[in-house]
Design a protein around this motif. Structure first.
Motif, PDB file in Angstrom:
ATOM      1  N   ARG A  73       0.834  -1.208   0.000  1.00 51.66           N
ATOM      2  CA  ARG A  73       0.000   0.000   0.000  1.00 51.66           C
ATOM      3  C   ARG A  73       0.862   1.248   0.000  1.00 51.66           C
ATOM      4  O   ARG A  73       0.345   2.352  -0.084  1.00 51.66           O
ATOM      5  CB  ARG A  73      -0.917   0.012   1.225  1.00 51.66           C
ATOM      6  CG  ARG A  73      -1.861  -1.141   1.298  1.00 51.66           C
ATOM      7  CD  ARG A  73      -2.770  -1.106   0.075  1.00 51.66           C
ATOM      8  NE  ARG A  73      -3.466  -2.363  -0.098  1.00 51.66           N
ATOM      9  CZ  ARG A  73      -4.663  -2.608   0.414  1.00 51.66           C
ATOM     10  NH1 ARG A  73      -5.260  -1.696   1.115  1.00 51.66           N
ATOM     11  NH2 ARG A  73      -5.227  -3.769   0.211  1.00 51.66           N
ATOM     12  N   ASN A 107      -5.062  -4.653   5.257  1.00 55.40           N
ATOM     13  CA  ASN A 107      -5.272  -3.222   5.136  1.00 55.40           C
ATOM     14  C   ASN A 107      -4.484  -2.416   6.145  1.00 55.40           C
ATOM     15  O   ASN A 107      -3.954  -2.937   7.117  1.00 55.40           O
ATOM     16  CB  ASN A 107      -6.767  -2.916   5.273  1.00 55.40           C
ATOM     17  CG  ASN A 107      -7.156  -1.841   4.287  1.00 55.40           C
ATOM     18  OD1 ASN A 107      -6.303  -1.100   3.814  1.00 55.40           O
ATOM     19  ND2 ASN A 107      -8.437  -1.761   3.991  1.00 55.40           N
ATOM     20  N   ASN A 125       1.834   6.943  -1.427  1.00 50.46           N
ATOM     21  CA  ASN A 125       1.448   5.880  -2.354  1.00 50.46           C
ATOM     22  C   ASN A 125       2.642   5.323  -3.106  1.00 50.46           C
ATOM     23  O   ASN A 125       3.564   6.062  -3.458  1.00 50.46           O
ATOM     24  CB  ASN A 125       0.453   6.424  -3.369  1.00 50.46           C
ATOM     25  CG  ASN A 125      -0.871   6.706  -2.719  1.00 50.46           C
ATOM     26  OD1 ASN A 125      -1.221   6.064  -1.740  1.00 50.46           O
ATOM     27  ND2 ASN A 125      -1.581   7.676  -3.248  1.00 50.46           N
TER      28      ASN A 125
END
Lengths: 384, 399
Positions: free
Chosen positions: B175, B257, B265
């Motif tokens: 992520r 997550n 990012n």
């Protein structure tokens, strides 16, 4: 070296007088030979030594990582990606061997791929004598390369004539398309670039204005937006009912874009020609076009050959962008195949990219070396 | 230099036929060119209008106020799916500016170091720098971006198995780079901004004073170190004086997550890495060219005066080399900005990416492409204008 003997004078007879000069000693070991070289170039000071060791560490680590990935841990054979999916596996070479036809020809039908080979052979056959300065028939060679090759490729590849099966351009791909776009881009944009360069240096304000606007516009926008423009808008700009295929749209975009860069390069060459050459041509009674074609252009273009080669290199690298408008060049075919269910593995992408990187690097590096060679050749008069 | 005008000798004008008169010809050629351009432009406009009418498409900028209905991965200003298309495009533009500015800063630093290293007397270092330049600049940028993004991302772990450089606080995973969210009270935030502004102003003042003193007495003041100390130290002092009012919220990591914390990012990291290393190889060449253009006598004279290697580079070589470096450097900055449009290939939400999403989902291709071109062209022209001004300021003043 001849050792000079000292003249033996009568007064010195009997006393010890050295008759010959002492032999020259070799330089100290610390300044000559391998050790001297090491001391001078690698370990001159403490900070130098640290830098050297750091550099060696980086080199060893990089070379080892590449070797480890591409050879030691690599998977050499296999009929699918199972072996490559094992943890710790390196480069997945069977992926490359099973897809190499896609990388070279795209979806060009296998039975017809000899036609692409003929075009490759013509390209190389014309390029090699063109690149060797002493090869004969240079003018014929240039004309064949600039006009013969595109016409021949335009007949052979799409087919439909002389009993050749038609092949839709959607099926073309891989390195074939990379080459087509790069060569067409530079060949087709050259005449336009030449006219724009002349226009920018013209005495006529309207012509100059139009050229400046054209050049600055295309140089100011990124190639991607140009490709989007060509692929989405070109059909709208043309009369109703005209249809242009995707590859031609991209070629038009690339050509209009490259022409602006070529114009600036040629303008540089024109500016380097001394004023006396123009005046001499005019004194001989030559008109504008004869002055340009016979006197100015041959000199100007000769000067800018290295810059033209570097602009070709950047165009060659930029051809990779066409995959964004759905034309699959070398990198595009890798991008398409790397996630195929059979071959998908953590290292498949890296393997494909390394192959593409090696191909692009070899082409671009040899071109830049060639351009340096030409530069040295043209520069003989000024070398000190 | 313009081409010399083909002027007729005096008295020749009367004998010259009007067809061969240069003035007459020039007027005719220019009129023909303008008429031809006008005809082509008219044809394109007419064809486009006809095509669009046939496809029932209308042109206009009204769509910019409509809702987007799509989400964006990185937004520097608040944004939701209910925001307008115009706002989405503006966010794309801000992301382009962000990656371009960061890329320019990093590429300049790396390019400078590599360019100087190529000329180093240390054989290993100079060869290493040469290898870097020759490898990186001969591989297409898009391919490098793919390598950073797709190949790099493949190596990174899922959030559950994050690499943790500072355990519990900083996480590296698919992520992106996740670090704690920093929350400060408004007073501290303002104090920091004011302290930073004061520090920068003080540094500039010291620089002016130091230059004047050096011109008068020849003594050099270490402006760089003092400035660094001020710019880092003053905000730090202000921060501590107000009671170190900082709340760190550690990100929470579940199996798939990441929640909380601030995330950089992977797209941004890949874009920055690709653009920085690619452009740095060209900047290094410009720097090397500039340094080589400084006459060798200058370096010998500096050595004869007893300046050290670093002093020679900083006080003698670089100020002269900069004049040669600036024009190609401008070009590289512009190239970097234009190359940031390759973001569309790896999904970094820059101007081109957002525009592409807009016209593939909602139409208005023509307007979006026109907006792109106006914005990039404007940026290019403003940058080259600014750099030309700087270049003039730096140019040798001939006396």
């Amino acid at each position: 070296m001849q050792t000079p003997t000292l003249a033996a004078s009568p007064a010195a007879a009997g006393a010890f007088v050295r008759q010959q000069l002492a032999e020259t000693l070799p330089p100290p070991a610390s300044t000559a030979g391998a050790i001297g070289w090491l001391r001078k170039n690698l370990f001159g000071s403490l900070s130098d030594a640290i830098l050297t060791l750091l550099g060696i560490t980086i080199i060893v680590y990089t070379v080892w990582s590449i070797l480890d990935f591409t050879v030691i841990r690599a998977v050499a054979t296999g009929i699918n990606g199972d072996a490559c999916r094992k943890p710790g596996a390196g480069a997945c070479w069977p992926y490359v061997t099973s897809f190499w036809r896609l990388f070279v020809y795209g979806y060009y039908p296998p039975a017809e791929q000899w036609r692409a080979n003929v075009v490759f052979a013509l390209f190389i056959g014309l390029l090699i004598p063109l690149a060797i300065p002493s090869a004969p028939l240079k003018l014929l060679n240039v004309l064949l390369f600039l006009f013969g090759l595109p016409i021949a490729a335009g007949i052979i590849l799409p087919g439909g004539w002389f009993g050749l099966v038609p092949v839709e351009t959607q099926l073309w791909g891989g390195f074939l398309v990379t080459l087509i776009i790069a060569v067409t881009g530079i060949v087709a944009s050259f005449p336009l670039g030449l006219l724009l360069a002349l226009g920018r240096r013209s005495n006529m304000p309207a012509i100059r204005f139009l050229s400046v606007v054209y050049i600055e516009f295309w140089r100011g926008v990124p190639l991607i937006t140009v490709l989007f423009l060509a692929s989405n808008m070109l059909p709208l700009f043309l009369p109703v009912g005209w249809n242009v295929n995707q590859l031609v749209r991209a070629l038009v975009g690339v050509t209009l874009f490259t022409a602006a860069y070529i114009a600036e390069i040629i303008r540089g060459g024109l500016q380097a020609i001394p004023r006396g050459q123009y005046e001499g041509a005019q004194a001989l009674g030559l008109g504008y076009w004869r002055m340009m074609v016979l006197i100015i252009m041959p000199q100007a273009i000769k000067i800018v050959i290295p810059s033209l080669v570097s602009s070709f290199i950047s165009l060659f690298k930029d051809t990779t962008l066409v995959q964004i408008v759905s034309i699959y060049d070398l990198l595009g075919t890798i991008q398409q195949s790397r996630n195929s269910p059979i071959w998908s593995a953590p290292t498949t992408s890296t393997t494909g990219y390394l192959v593409a990187a090696l191909i692009f690097w070899t082409c671009c590096f040899s071109m830049s070396r060639y351009s340096q060679f030409i530069e040295r050749r043209l520069n003989t008069g000024h070398r000190r | 230099m313009m081409e010399p005008k083909a002027s007729a000798p005096p008295g020749a004008g009367e004998r010259r036929h009007w067809l061969t008169d240069p003035v007459f010809r020039s007027v005719v050629f220019q009129s023909l060119a303008l008429v031809a351009m006008a005809v082509i432009a008219w044809m394109i406009v007419a064809d486009t209008a006809a095509n669009m009418e046939r496809q029932h498409v209308s042109v206009g900028l009204d769509f910019l106020a409509e809702n987007t209905g799509f989400d964006l991965a990185q937004t520097l200003i608040p944004y939701s799916t209910a925001s307008s298309i115009g706002r989405a495009l503006f966010i794309g533009f801000l992301n382009t500016v962000l990656v371009a500015i960061l890329g320019i800063v990093f590429a300049t630093i790396i390019g400078l170091v590599v360019g100087v290293a190529r000329l180093s007397s240390n054989w290993v270092i100079s060869r290493l720098a040469t290898a870097y330049v020759e490898i990186i600049r001969n591989i297409p940028l898009l391919l490098q971006l793919f390598l950073w993004y797709f190949a790099g991302l493949g190596v990174l772990p899922e959030p559950k198995f994050s690499i943790q450089p500072v355990p519990g606080w900083v996480f590296i995973n698919r992520r992106g780079l996740v670090f704690p969210e920093m929350l400060m009270g408004p007073a501290t935030r303002w104090a920091l901004v004011i302290a930073l502004v004061v520090a920068i102003a003080a540094t500039i003042a010291i620089r002016v004073w130091a230059k004047r003193r050096q011109a008068a007495t020849g003594r050099i003041f270490p402006v760089g170190w003092v400035g660094l100390l001020l710019i880092v130290g003053l905000p730090l002092v202000a921060f501590l004086a107000l009671g170190a009012d900082l709340k760190l919220t550690a990100p929470r990591i579940s199996v798939f997550n990441v929640s909380g914390g601030t995330t950089i990012n992977p797209e941004l990291v890949a874009m920055l890495a690709g653009l920085t290393f690619y452009t740095a190889s060209f900047i290094a060449e410009a720097v090397r060219g500039g340094i080589l253009a400084v006459s060798h006598g200058q370096i010998e004279a500096a050595k004869a005066l007893g300046l050290s290697g670093g002093q020679t580079l900083k006080l003698v070589v670089m100020p002269q080399a900069l004049r040669v470096i600036i024009p190609p450097l401008t070009n590289q900055y512009l190239n970097l900005t234009k190359n940031s449009s390759l973001a569309v290939a790896i999904g970094y939400p820059d101007l081109v990416y957002v525009g592409e999403v807009v016209f593939s989902k909602l139409g208005h291709t023509m307007e979006v492409i026109a907006l792109w071109m106006i914005i990039y062209l404007g940026t290019s022209l403003i940058t080259s204008f600014f750099m030309n001004w700087y270049n003039r300021r730096m140019a040798i003043v001939e006396r």
